[in-house]
Design an enzyme around this catalytic site. Structure first.
Site, PDB file in Angstrom:
ATOM      1  N   CYS B  35       0.820  -1.216   0.000  1.00 21.47           N
ATOM      2  CA  CYS B  35       0.000   0.000   0.000  1.00 21.47           C
ATOM      3  C   CYS B  35       0.849   1.259   0.000  1.00 21.47           C
ATOM      4  O   CYS B  35       0.337   2.365  -0.116  1.00 21.47           O
ATOM      5  CB  CYS B  35      -0.908   0.040   1.221  1.00 21.47           C
ATOM      6  SG  CYS B  35      -1.809  -1.476   1.499  1.00 21.47           S
ATOM      7  N   CYS B 104      -2.970   7.647   6.573  1.00 24.86           N
ATOM      8  CA  CYS B 104      -1.598   7.722   7.089  1.00 24.86           C
ATOM      9  C   CYS B 104      -1.602   7.981   8.590  1.00 24.86           C
ATOM     10  O   CYS B 104      -0.752   7.475   9.323  1.00 24.86           O
ATOM     11  CB  CYS B 104      -0.819   8.826   6.389  1.00 24.86           C
ATOM     12  SG  CYS B 104      -0.748   8.639   4.608  1.00 24.86           S
TER      13      CYS B 104
END
Lengths: 390, 150
Positions: B35, B104
């Site tokens: 990812c 994130c």
């Protein structure tokens, strides 16, 4: 302020050359006539539009009548593919393309795949090349069109277009190539090249954005996307973007001079300085795309253990404009489909970096990149949990 | 590319608490290289308080900035306090993140939790847990795709 500003994203777009701009400007003011009008205002602009068509034709050694202007490369790709599919849909429903095409081609084929057409998407090898035997074998009796890009935008690899075109001729299949990255940068001779349809865009060769062209070989019939007043031989209706078309013509003229003068060779030399210098200075980096069958202005890499967007941002702060196929630069979570199709793993593909040179790129610019990038890579690698031997 | 505010840029350009730690009391590794982001958190704990914290992150600017901010926010705090840190706290402390980068900040929260869990296991004499590399990316948290460049 950075020490130096170095734009290295000419594959995304180029600046408009000053000479091109100057030729365009009158068409926003005094030369405002509609080229379809019979009066003096219209006739004057018509002759400029036809001169532009002639210059674009000369760039690829085609006849002016074979060049039709569009609102950009994506539109020209759509027109070529849907135009053939619509026109020959009765003859066959099979289409062939590759996994690394620009989205303007790939997504058009995928759309046709949902509308009753059968689409074969060919793989590529580690250099981004399509295998000619695989290409040949993919062509069936019901295949009506094959489309393979001339050169890839992300990795710069140039395909064996001549050989593919010959195979298509042999099998009676129309052949389209998206030459948006190649046209104006490498010699293309359509008198000699067995291609039926070819896409170009002005803004990749120092012309304006929003202007493209589709070469349609004499005798090849396609259906239009835009119906209306019948401009562009009835294949692209709408009053011409006259300033844009004139700009494309001027850019094509300029590109011919660049190719003839050997300026491209100098660009290739600087590109090689960059490729060799970068691979030497940065451990665990590799070139993506073919080393020699490659656009003269194109350098692309994978820098292991770090992520592309972080690299781009730090380069940006150092005054260097680059691009990457990392997921984070697209807003999606998948890295470049082109790099994945070439067999790179996800983590490596996330570390991709593309640097594309332009006609103003200097040896000093290359030196600046070569001294600026290694410490950036070093800093980001020091932050990364991935290290050599891990 | 995402538009980041000045706080995010500052944290990305000058991140705090970067690098591996010798003999940590707890280590947590989360994320997935597939990812595009992996975060590794190292803890030094004394009397249930985070005496020192370090991170190593493979990822975009937002991943590095949130790593820096999250580690700053829990440094010197008790374990209990650190576990209360949420991804929203981290994003807020950075003055907000672009929508497609929220995943994130989730990684920072998860990284600290994983490191604390590892610390607890170690203090009970249990073996360390393997890195938690999620099989799927946080796709649902990603924003819509931006227009492509070429």
């Amino acid at each position: 302020m950075p020490l130096r500003m170095v734009y290295m994203d000419h594959s995304a777009t180029t600046f408009v050359d000053q000479a091109v701009l100057e030729k365009m400007l009158p068409f926003f003011s005094e030369k405002y006539g509609n080229p379809n009008s019979v009066h003096a205002w219209g006739r004057e602009v018509r002759s400029s539009v036809e001169e532009a068509r002639m210059n674009v034709a000369r760039l690829v050694n085609a006849e002016p009548r074979e060049i039709l202007f569009t609102g950009g490369g994506s539109e020209a790709d759509n027109l070529a593919i849907k135009g053939v599919a619509e026109n020959l849909g009765e003859k066959g429903r099979h289409l062939v393309t590759t996994a690394i095409e620009h989205h303007a081609v790939l997504d058009t084929f995928k759309w046709l795949g949902k509308h009753g057409y059968d689409v074969t998407i060919l793989p590529v090898d580690g250099d981004g090349l399509v295998d000619l035997d695989e290409f040949r074998n993919a062509l069936r009796p019901d295949t009506i069109l094959a489309s393979v890009m001339y050169a890839n935008n992300e990795v710069g690899t140039i395909q064996p277009i001549h050989e593919m075109g010959s195979i298509c001729r042999e099998k009676g299949v129309l052949f389209h190539t998206d030459a948006v990255q190649a046209a104006g940068h490498i010699p293309i001779d359509l008198k000699e090249l067995p291609v039926d349809l070819l896409t170009m865009a002005a803004h990749k060769m120092y012309g304006p954005k929003g202007v493209g062209a589709l070469y349609v070989r004499k005798g090849v019939r396609i259906a239009p996307l835009v119906h209306g007043g019948g401009q562009e031989f009835g294949l692209r209706s709408g009053t011409e973007n006259t300033a844009g078309l004139v700009g494309f013509g001027a850019a094509a003229e300029l590109a011919m001079k660049r190719i003839a003068s050997g300026e491209i060779e100098e660009e290739r030399r600087l590109r090689d300085l960059l490729i060799d210098g970068l691979l030497l200075r940065i451990e665990d980096s590799s070139l993506t795309g073919h080393r020699t069958l490659r656009l003269p202005f194109h350098a692309s890499f994978c820098i292991r253990y770090i992520e592309g967007e972080a690299m781009l941002l730090r380069l940006d702060f150092a005054g260097i404009g680059a691009s990457s196929g990392s997921a984070c630069t697209s807003g999606s979570l998948e890295p470049s489909y082109v790099l994945l199709a070439m067999g790179l793993d996800h983590a490596t593909a996330h570390g991709s970096l593309r640097l594309t040179l332009g006609k103003d790129t200097s040896e000093e610019d290359i030196a600046y990149i070569l001294e600026t990038l290694p410490p950036i890579v070093q800093t980001l690698r020091a932050m990364s949990p991935f290290k050599k031997n891990s | 590319m995402s538009m980041y505010n000045e706080k995010v840029i500052a944290a990305f350009m000058n991140p705090k608490n970067v690098g591996a730690m010798e003999n940590p009391d707890g280590v947590g590794e989360v994320g997935n290289a597939t990812c595009g982001d992996v975060m590794k958190i190292y803890l030094r704990v004394k009397d249930e308080r985070i005496e020192d914290i370090r991170f190593e992150t493979f990822g975009c600017a937002a991943a590095i900035a949130t790593s820096s901010m999250a580690t700053e926010m829990v440094k010197g705090r008790t374990i209990e306090e650190a576990l209360k840190l949420t991804n929203r706290d981290v994003a807020n402390a950075l003055g907000g993140l672009p929508p497609e980068k929220i995943h994130c900040s989730l990684l920072a929260e998860e990284g600290i939790r994983a490191a604390v869990e590892d610390y607890r296991r170690r203090s009970q004499g249990l073996p360390s847990l393997p890195p938690r590399h999620e099989a799927v990316c946080h796709h649902d948290l990603a924003g819509s795709e931006e227009p492509r460049g070429d």
